[in-house]
Structure formats: structure tokens, C-alpha cells
Design a protein around this motif. Structure first.
Motif, PDB file in Angstrom:
ATOM      1  N   LYS A  10       2.395   6.239  -0.941  1.00  0.00           N
ATOM      2  CA  LYS A  10       2.280   5.000  -0.178  1.00  0.00           C
ATOM      3  C   LYS A  10       3.414   5.014   0.837  1.00  0.00           C
ATOM      4  N   HIS A  11       3.108   4.675   2.087  1.00  0.00           N
ATOM      5  CA  HIS A  11       4.106   4.720   3.161  1.00  0.00           C
ATOM      6  C   HIS A  11       4.245   3.345   3.805  1.00  0.00           C
ATOM      7  N   TRP A  12       5.487   2.974   4.117  1.00  0.00           N
ATOM      8  CA  TRP A  12       5.768   1.740   4.830  1.00  0.00           C
ATOM      9  C   TRP A  12       6.698   2.035   5.994  1.00  0.00           C
ATOM     10  N   ASP A  13       6.549   1.271   7.061  1.00  0.00           N
ATOM     11  CA  ASP A  13       7.393   1.450   8.245  1.00  0.00           C
ATOM     12  C   ASP A  13       8.797   0.890   8.048  1.00  0.00           C
ATOM     13  N   SER A  14       8.918  -0.085   7.159  1.00  0.00           N
ATOM     14  CA  SER A  14      10.211  -0.716   6.935  1.00  0.00           C
ATOM     15  C   SER A  14      10.297  -1.201   5.492  1.00  0.00           C
ATOM     16  N   CYS A  15      11.383  -0.833   4.806  1.00  0.00           N
ATOM     17  CA  CYS A  15      11.576  -1.239   3.416  1.00  0.00           C
ATOM     18  C   CYS A  15      12.943  -1.876   3.250  1.00  0.00           C
ATOM     19  N   TRP A  16      13.008  -2.984   2.525  1.00  0.00           N
ATOM     20  CA  TRP A  16      14.298  -3.622   2.298  1.00  0.00           C
ATOM     21  C   TRP A  16      15.182  -2.749   1.412  1.00  0.00           C
TER      22      TRP A  16
END
Length: 53
Positions: free
Chosen positions: A28-34
Motif C-alpha cells: 500500500k502506498h501513500w503520498d504523505s504519512c504522518w
């Protein structure tokens, strides 16, 4: 005799423990992670490891 016991144990176990779906594994890929301070991140669906960058 052992084979019969093993088959019986497998049937009983399958009633209480769901089988793992291999399709659940993947990335799973996200552009921005906290967790990565706003950087892109990826999560391995099989191990739940988080990779930043």
C-alpha cells in the motif's frame, strides 16, 4: 491412523481459525504519512512494516 487424526484436527481447526487470504499481501502506498513526517510511505500488507521515503 495418524493421517485420520491429522485430517480431523485440520477440519476442527478450520472451523475456529479463518484461513489467510494471500491476496491480502501486497504493498500500500501513500503520498504523505504522518509516521514519516509528511514524506511518502509504503506498507507491506503481509508483515505490516512501514517504509518511509
Amino acid at each position: 491412523m495418524f493421517g485420520k487424526l491429522e485430517a480431523l484436527g485440520s477440519r476442527i481447526l478450520s472451523r475456529f481459525v479463518p484461513q489467510i487470504d494471500a491476496a491480502a499481501c501486497g504493498w500500500k502506498h501513500w503520498d504523505s504519512c504522518w509516521q514519516c513526517k509528511g514524506k511518502p510511505c509504503s506498507v507491506d500488507g503481509c508483515t505490516a512494516k512501514l517504509y518511509c521515503g
